[in-house]
Design a protein around this motif. Structure first.
Motif, short mmCIF file in Angstrom:
data_model
loop_
_atom_site.label_atom_id
_atom_site.label_comp_id
_atom_site.label_asym_id
_atom_site.label_seq_id
_atom_site.Cartn_x
_atom_site.Cartn_y
_atom_site.Cartn_z
N ILE A 36 82.04 6.05 76.00
CA ILE A 36 83.05 5.14 76.76
C ILE A 36 82.89 3.79 76.92
CG2 ILE A 36 83.74 5.51 79.19
CD1 ILE A 36 82.93 8.30 79.53
N ALA A 37 83.94 3.11 77.11
CA ALA A 37 84.23 1.61 77.19
C ALA A 37 84.79 1.52 78.51
CB ALA A 37 84.87 0.99 76.14
N ILE A 38 84.29 0.52 79.31
CA ILE A 38 84.89 0.07 80.66
C ILE A 38 85.42 -1.27 80.33
CG2 ILE A 38 84.84 -0.36 82.97
CD1 ILE A 38 82.57 1.64 83.10
N VAL A 39 86.75 -1.44 80.44
CA VAL A 39 87.14 -3.07 80.14
C VAL A 39 87.75 -3.35 81.58
CG1 VAL A 39 87.53 -2.40 77.70
CG2 VAL A 39 89.45 -2.28 79.47
N ASP A 40 87.72 -4.66 81.91
CA ASP A 40 88.14 -5.28 83.08
C ASP A 40 88.37 -6.84 82.78
OD1 ASP A 40 88.69 -6.27 85.97
OD2 ASP A 40 87.98 -4.11 86.21
N SER A 41 89.44 -7.68 83.48
CA SER A 41 89.80 -8.97 83.25
C SER A 41 88.71 -9.45 84.19
CB SER A 41 91.12 -9.01 83.47
OG SER A 41 91.74 -8.70 84.76
N ALA A 42 88.40 -8.98 85.30
CA ALA A 42 87.62 -9.73 86.30
C ALA A 42 86.10 -9.66 85.97
CB ALA A 42 87.56 -8.93 87.61
N VAL A 134 77.13 6.82 75.06
CA VAL A 134 77.53 5.33 75.01
C VAL A 134 78.20 5.04 76.12
CG1 VAL A 134 78.18 3.52 73.57
CG2 VAL A 134 76.84 5.03 72.42
N ILE A 135 77.60 3.98 76.75
CA ILE A 135 78.60 3.28 77.84
C ILE A 135 78.79 1.82 77.50
CG2 ILE A 135 76.60 3.28 79.69
CD1 ILE A 135 80.54 3.37 80.37
N ASP A 136 79.76 1.20 77.23
CA ASP A 136 79.66 -0.12 77.02
C ASP A 136 80.83 -0.67 77.85
OD1 ASP A 136 78.14 -0.05 74.68
OD2 ASP A 136 79.99 0.16 73.21
N GLU A 137 80.40 -1.93 78.53
CA GLU A 137 81.17 -2.49 79.35
C GLU A 137 81.57 -3.94 78.81
OE1 GLU A 137 78.42 -3.34 82.77
OE2 GLU A 137 78.19 -1.14 83.17
N TYR A 138 83.00 -4.02 79.02
CA TYR A 138 83.56 -5.66 78.61
C TYR A 138 84.17 -6.14 79.80
CZ TYR A 138 83.35 -3.18 74.04
OH TYR A 138 82.82 -2.48 72.87
N ILE A 143 92.37 -5.78 79.02
CA ILE A 143 93.41 -5.09 77.88
C ILE A 143 94.64 -6.28 77.94
CG2 ILE A 143 95.40 -3.63 77.22
CD1 ILE A 143 93.20 -1.41 78.14
N GLU A 144 94.79 -6.73 76.70
CA GLU A 144 96.14 -7.67 76.38
C GLU A 144 97.07 -6.89 75.81
OE1 GLU A 144 97.88 -11.14 76.55
OE2 GLU A 144 95.96 -10.65 77.42
N SER A 145 96.89 -5.94 74.85
CA SER A 145 98.02 -5.11 74.36
C SER A 145 97.48 -3.88 74.05
CB SER A 145 98.37 -5.92 73.19
OG SER A 145 97.54 -6.00 72.00
N ILE A 146 98.47 -2.95 74.04
CA ILE A 146 98.27 -1.34 73.51
C ILE A 146 99.12 -1.00 72.54
CG2 ILE A 146 98.06 0.98 74.60
CD1 ILE A 146 97.78 -0.24 77.33
N ASP A 147 98.39 -0.25 71.57
CA ASP A 147 99.30 0.33 70.49
C ASP A 147 99.10 1.87 70.73
OD1 ASP A 147 100.90 0.77 68.01
OD2 ASP A 147 99.19 0.09 66.99
N TRP A 148 99.97 2.68 70.84
CA TRP A 148 99.94 4.00 70.88
C TRP A 148 100.39 4.85 69.33
CZ3 TRP A 148 101.74 1.27 75.03
CH2 TRP A 148 101.33 1.50 76.20
N GLU A 156 93.97 -4.13 72.31
CA GLU A 156 93.23 -5.41 72.03
C GLU A 156 92.86 -6.12 73.32
OE1 GLU A 156 94.18 -9.58 69.37
OE2 GLU A 156 95.51 -7.66 69.50
N LEU A 157 91.70 -6.69 73.33
CA LEU A 157 91.15 -7.20 74.52
C LEU A 157 91.54 -8.56 74.78
CD1 LEU A 157 87.77 -5.47 75.16
CD2 LEU A 157 89.93 -4.58 75.77
N GLN A 158 91.55 -9.36 75.89
CA GLN A 158 91.65 -10.81 75.91
C GLN A 158 90.96 -11.54 75.02
OE1 GLN A 158 90.97 -10.78 80.04
NE2 GLN A 158 92.95 -10.44 80.63
#
Length: 402
Positions: A36-42, A134-138, A143-148, A156-158
């Protein structure tokens, strides 16, 4: 978007309370290792706490669920129990009481510092991750863009990093970037109200009572906190809020006293005041291909019934249960059946709580005399109608299935 460099089972967008609770619930309930990945702009910040620390009302069901996840042990000393709820209408006879003892419970809910909840969730998360998971923190890298794609979702992250997963869970708040990128529309209602929030201290002990007081100026919620403090949420018109924010602490205390009454004696300390406009916002759909919305990303409520985060916890519990079952069955975590089940199971609860809070806003922010008389009769009758009172109590306590 080019090929991703790091693949996960699930990406969680948003590292706040809902995102942290989602990650912990997935690891706690999972029968197999997860990536699992946790992503956050803050940034991942620590609040200073102190007298002015921000708090959240936890329903009994939410506290139970945090206990199931193992997060309650580190939190319980910072949480203040709500043992009684006192509802009244200023200058009228209508009053209602809900007591935890009537339901053989130690508390109807709890008031806990936001930062203590976050710290407890992340501390337990580190304990719950097995050696094969696995737990990775970003953080500071949203998130800047999403491609489904058919079999996965790529993000894609910032900072240019590229990730992929079977499932993307949007726990990224009322201004959800995931919701915006998915072009999911929302319905909103501006209540034309502003809430002033502050921690206060009173001459008399609160004795674990929570007050919902309907005054001429607007609803006043007073929630018990540790160290005999109370968390104030005062709903006002925009002009009233502006005027009240301009008052000195002494003037504000006197004005609050006049509106709230003498239930807790004089206000002896007024903490830092903050104000924010009140809106109802909810997403027209809560799923997209390989993506689901949780928490404020799909519903932002009026604070009158204190149900916002508790509704989010039920979103988390539902999604966690569905993912756990999919893992047991060896199924794709982002498949349509799982997302459709989440949509079907959560929409009715979300709709019911939205309707409840919306009705309370209109009922208790209205000065139309027949409605005032009607609501006071209703409050008085509530004390003598055990079935209706129990139904209301069970709704607000928010029991969650294991």
């Amino acid at each position: 978007m080019t090929n991703t460099k790091t693949h996960y089972d699930i990406i969680i967008s948003g590292g706040g309370l809902t995102g942290a609770a989602m990650a912990l619930s997935l690891f706690s309930k999972s029968c197999k290792p997860l990536r699992i990945a946790i992503v956050d702009s803050a940034d991942k910040q620590q609040a200073s706490g102190g007298f002015d620390e921000r708090v959240i009302a936890l329903s009994y069901g939410s506290a139970e669920y945090l206990q199931q996840l193992g997060a309650w042990t580190n939190l319980k000393n910072d949480a203040c129990a709500i043992k009684n709820i006192h509802v009244s209408d200023r200058s009228y006879y209508g009053k209602a009481r809900i007591d935890s003892q009537d339901y053989q419970l130690d508390a109807l809910g709890y008031v806990a510092p936001l930062q203590s909840i976050a710290s407890s969730l992340y501390a337990q998360l580190q304990v719950s991750v097995s050696k094969d998971s696995v737990i990775d923190e970003y953080f500071a890298n949203g998130i800047e863009s999403i491609d489904w794609q058919r079999n996965q979702v790529n993000v894609e992250l910032q900072q240019g990093l590229q990730l992929s997963a079977e499932l993307l869970l949007a726990c990224d708040g009322g201004h959800s970037k995931c919701r915006q990128l998915a072009k999911i529309d929302t319905q909103s209602k501006d209540y034309g109200q502003v809430a002033i929030v502050a921690n206060v201290k009173t001459a008399l002990p609160h004795q674990h009572k929570a007050f919902e007081r309907f005054s001429e100026t607007g609803p006043i919620a007073m929630l018990p906190m540790t160290d005999n403090r109370c968390s104030l949420v005062w709903t006002l018109s925009p002009q009233q809020a502006q005027d009240h924010m301009a008052l000195t602490d002494e003037e504000f205390a006197d004005t609050l006293q006049a509106a709230f009454g003498d239930w807790l004696g004089p206000f002896t300390k007024i903490g830092k005041r903050q104000s924010f406009g009140l809106k109802l916002v909810h997403a027209k759909q809560i799923t997209q291909h390989r993506m689901a919305l949780l928490g404020n990303a799909c519903h932002t409520l009026h604070p009158i019934a204190g149900q916002g985060f508790n509704l989010s916890i039920r979103d988390v519990a539902c999604m966690s249960s569905l993912v756990s079952q999919a893992l047991k069955n060896g199924e794709d975590l982002g498949e349509f059946a799982l997302l459709n089940a989440y949509q079907q199971q959560r929409m009715s609860d979300q709709k019911a709580i939205i309707q409840l809070t919306d009705a309370l806003v209109h009922c208790f922010s209205n000065h139309y005399l027949p409605l005032v008389i009607g609501r006071n009769i209703g409050l008085k009758a509530l004390n003598y109608m055990a079935g209706i009172k129990a139904s209301l109590a069970n709704t607000t306590m928010g029991h969650i299935g294991s």
